[in-house]
Design a protein around this motif. Sequence first.
Motif, PDB file in Angstrom:
ATOM      1  N   LYS A   1     -42.363  48.718 -27.831  1.00  0.00           N
ATOM      2  CA  LYS A   1     -41.944  47.403 -26.971  1.00  0.00           C
ATOM      3  C   LYS A   1     -41.234  48.075 -25.641  1.00  0.00           C
ATOM      4  O   LYS A   1     -41.336  47.335 -24.676  1.00  0.00           O
ATOM      5  CB  LYS A   1     -40.598  46.739 -27.758  1.00  0.00           C
ATOM      6  CG  LYS A   1     -41.132  46.319 -29.049  1.00  0.00           C
ATOM      7  CD  LYS A   1     -41.588  44.972 -29.051  1.00  0.00           C
ATOM      8  CE  LYS A   1     -41.936  44.154 -30.341  1.00  0.00           C
ATOM      9  NZ  LYS A   1     -42.626  43.218 -30.091  1.00  0.00           N
ATOM     10  N   LEU A   2     -41.113  49.353 -25.532  1.00  0.00           N
ATOM     11  CA  LEU A   2     -40.637  50.012 -24.266  1.00  0.00           C
ATOM     12  C   LEU A   2     -41.963  50.402 -23.802  1.00  0.00           C
ATOM     13  O   LEU A   2     -41.920  51.431 -22.620  1.00  0.00           O
ATOM     14  CB  LEU A   2     -39.748  51.187 -24.639  1.00  0.00           C
ATOM     15  CG  LEU A   2     -38.430  50.617 -24.967  1.00  0.00           C
ATOM     16  CD1 LEU A   2     -37.421  51.725 -25.160  1.00  0.00           C
ATOM     17  CD2 LEU A   2     -37.747  49.582 -24.001  1.00  0.00           C
ATOM     18  N   GLY A   3     -43.272  50.517 -24.333  1.00  0.00           N
ATOM     19  CA  GLY A   3     -44.387  50.821 -23.786  1.00  0.00           C
ATOM     20  C   GLY A   3     -44.600  52.232 -24.366  1.00  0.00           C
ATOM     21  O   GLY A   3     -45.798  53.050 -23.530  1.00  0.00           O
ATOM     22  N   LEU A   4     -43.775  53.038 -24.907  1.00  0.00           N
ATOM     23  CA  LEU A   4     -44.026  54.294 -25.253  1.00  0.00           C
ATOM     24  C   LEU A   4     -44.754  54.360 -26.635  1.00  0.00           C
ATOM     25  O   LEU A   4     -44.531  54.516 -27.616  1.00  0.00           O
ATOM     26  CB  LEU A   4     -42.634  54.985 -25.753  1.00  0.00           C
ATOM     27  CG  LEU A   4     -41.735  54.750 -24.326  1.00  0.00           C
ATOM     28  CD1 LEU A   4     -40.293  55.448 -24.744  1.00  0.00           C
ATOM     29  CD2 LEU A   4     -42.218  55.857 -23.332  1.00  0.00           C
ATOM     30  N   LYS A   5     -46.180  54.389 -26.293  1.00  0.00           N
ATOM     31  CA  LYS A   5     -47.050  54.218 -27.397  1.00  0.00           C
ATOM     32  C   LYS A   5     -47.477  55.593 -28.144  1.00  0.00           C
ATOM     33  O   LYS A   5     -47.949  55.497 -29.347  1.00  0.00           O
ATOM     34  CB  LYS A   5     -48.454  53.588 -26.809  1.00  0.00           C
ATOM     35  CG  LYS A   5     -48.223  52.335 -26.477  1.00  0.00           C
ATOM     36  CD  LYS A   5     -49.599  51.432 -25.854  1.00  0.00           C
ATOM     37  CE  LYS A   5     -48.986  50.052 -25.406  1.00  0.00           C
ATOM     38  NZ  LYS A   5     -49.659  49.666 -24.387  1.00  0.00           N
ATOM     39  N   ILE A   6     -47.275  56.646 -27.557  1.00  0.00           N
ATOM     40  CA  ILE A   6     -47.452  57.849 -28.146  1.00  0.00           C
ATOM     41  C   ILE A   6     -46.313  58.843 -28.124  1.00  0.00           C
ATOM     42  O   ILE A   6     -45.431  58.813 -27.421  1.00  0.00           O
ATOM     43  CB  ILE A   6     -48.742  58.667 -27.448  1.00  0.00           C
ATOM     44  CG1 ILE A   6     -48.251  59.255 -26.184  1.00  0.00           C
ATOM     45  CG2 ILE A   6     -50.032  57.849 -27.642  1.00  0.00           C
ATOM     46  CD1 ILE A   6     -49.414  60.226 -25.478  1.00  0.00           C
ATOM     47  N   MET A   7     -46.265  59.551 -29.484  1.00  0.00           N
ATOM     48  CA  MET A   7     -45.444  60.488 -29.660  1.00  0.00           C
ATOM     49  C   MET A   7     -46.204  61.754 -29.900  1.00  0.00           C
ATOM     50  O   MET A   7     -47.128  62.144 -30.343  1.00  0.00           O
ATOM     51  CB  MET A   7     -44.650  60.262 -31.141  1.00  0.00           C
ATOM     52  CG  MET A   7     -43.283  60.950 -31.445  1.00  0.00           C
ATOM     53  SD  MET A   7     -42.038  60.455 -30.460  1.00  0.00           S
ATOM     54  CE  MET A   7     -41.770  58.770 -30.575  1.00  0.00           C
ATOM     55  N   VAL A   8     -45.256  62.920 -29.194  1.00  0.00           N
ATOM     56  CA  VAL A   8     -46.026  64.312 -29.244  1.00  0.00           C
ATOM     57  C   VAL A   8     -44.806  65.298 -29.674  1.00  0.00           C
ATOM     58  O   VAL A   8     -43.809  65.148 -29.255  1.00  0.00           O
ATOM     59  CB  VAL A   8     -46.358  64.457 -27.521  1.00  0.00           C
ATOM     60  CG1 VAL A   8     -47.036  65.867 -27.468  1.00  0.00           C
ATOM     61  CG2 VAL A   8     -47.010  63.255 -27.102  1.00  0.00           C
ATOM     62  N   PHE A   9     -45.484  66.435 -30.269  1.00  0.00           N
ATOM     63  CA  PHE A   9     -44.660  67.218 -30.729  1.00  0.00           C
ATOM     64  C   PHE A   9     -45.161  68.612 -29.785  1.00  0.00           C
ATOM     65  O   PHE A   9     -46.455  68.717 -29.559  1.00  0.00           O
ATOM     66  CB  PHE A   9     -44.783  67.675 -32.020  1.00  0.00           C
ATOM     67  CG  PHE A   9     -44.184  66.812 -32.901  1.00  0.00           C
ATOM     68  CD1 PHE A   9     -42.547  66.712 -33.130  1.00  0.00           C
ATOM     69  CD2 PHE A   9     -44.598  66.088 -34.005  1.00  0.00           C
ATOM     70  CE1 PHE A   9     -41.881  65.757 -33.690  1.00  0.00           C
ATOM     71  CE2 PHE A   9     -44.075  65.314 -34.950  1.00  0.00           C
ATOM     72  CZ  PHE A   9     -42.541  65.148 -34.762  1.00  0.00           C
ATOM     73  N   VAL A  10     -44.373  69.510 -29.240  1.00  0.00           N
ATOM     74  CA  VAL A  10     -44.899  70.563 -28.343  1.00  0.00           C
ATOM     75  C   VAL A  10     -43.905  71.606 -29.013  1.00  0.00           C
ATOM     76  O   VAL A  10     -42.925  71.803 -28.914  1.00  0.00           O
ATOM     77  CB  VAL A  10     -44.381  70.376 -27.018  1.00  0.00           C
ATOM     78  CG1 VAL A  10     -45.055  71.474 -26.119  1.00  0.00           C
ATOM     79  CG2 VAL A  10     -45.056  68.816 -26.468  1.00  0.00           C
ATOM     80  N   GLU A  11     -44.665  72.578 -29.495  1.00  0.00           N
ATOM     81  CA  GLU A  11     -44.149  73.983 -29.831  1.00  0.00           C
ATOM     82  C   GLU A  11     -44.382  75.006 -28.740  1.00  0.00           C
ATOM     83  O   GLU A  11     -45.277  75.098 -28.042  1.00  0.00           O
ATOM     84  CB  GLU A  11     -45.219  74.671 -31.033  1.00  0.00           C
ATOM     85  CG  GLU A  11     -45.293  73.823 -32.251  1.00  0.00           C
ATOM     86  CD  GLU A  11     -46.120  74.478 -33.272  1.00  0.00           C
ATOM     87  OE1 GLU A  11     -45.507  74.814 -34.399  1.00  0.00           O
ATOM     88  OE2 GLU A  11     -47.315  74.415 -33.041  1.00  0.00           O
ATOM     89  N   ILE A  12     -43.251  75.548 -28.524  1.00  0.00           N
ATOM     90  CA  ILE A  12     -43.053  76.524 -27.178  1.00  0.00           C
ATOM     91  C   ILE A  12     -42.769  77.746 -27.703  1.00  0.00           C
ATOM     92  O   ILE A  12     -41.797  78.252 -28.726  1.00  0.00           O
ATOM     93  CB  ILE A  12     -41.821  76.056 -26.606  1.00  0.00           C
ATOM     94  CG1 ILE A  12     -42.034  74.417 -25.966  1.00  0.00           C
ATOM     95  CG2 ILE A  12     -41.578  77.076 -25.174  1.00  0.00           C
ATOM     96  CD1 ILE A  12     -42.773  74.329 -24.714  1.00  0.00           C
ATOM     97  N   ALA A  13     -43.590  78.871 -27.248  1.00  0.00           N
ATOM     98  CA  ALA A  13     -43.185  80.265 -27.409  1.00  0.00           C
ATOM     99  C   ALA A  13     -42.758  80.795 -26.190  1.00  0.00           C
ATOM    100  O   ALA A  13     -43.385  80.516 -25.046  1.00  0.00           O
ATOM    101  CB  ALA A  13     -44.546  80.903 -28.120  1.00  0.00           C
TER     102      ALA A  13
END
Length: 152
Positions: free
Chosen positions: A58-70
């Motif tokens: 509803k806020l327009g945030l249609k994708i969720m992302v996980f980011v692995e950082i080394a």
Amino acid sequence: MDQTDGRILRRLQRDSSLPVAELASVIGLSTSACHRRIKLLEGDGVIEGYCARINRAKLGLKIMVFVEIALTSQSQEVLDAFEQAVVRYEDILECHLTTGDADYLLRIAARDVADYDSIHRTCLAKLPGVSSMHTSFILRSIKGTTEFPVRL
């Protein structure tokens, strides 16, 4: 904590907007006893605060992302610099120090791939001490909850 506290916590995790009188009725306590228990749970730090669950779409945030950082190093200076930078970016919803190949796991919500690209350029690429990033886009969520199991 006892079983009554457990029932209070379970119910509040599902709906923290319940009036104390209604919660007390459901739990089987007087309003004053229920209120007293909630205040004790808050005072002991078991209840850290209250918030509303927002529908991200509803806020327009249609994708969720996980980011692995080394990171380039495990030195205290590198870890501290990275963590201090992460907390300054509101686009990073969560950051967890992990074991395994990655040092950190980030969770990010974005409007679309172009928005994520912008977040990557203006935020992630500026994080200090990063040696590599691995991004995973969530295709579909099977289960998601903010509720912790309350076992007493």
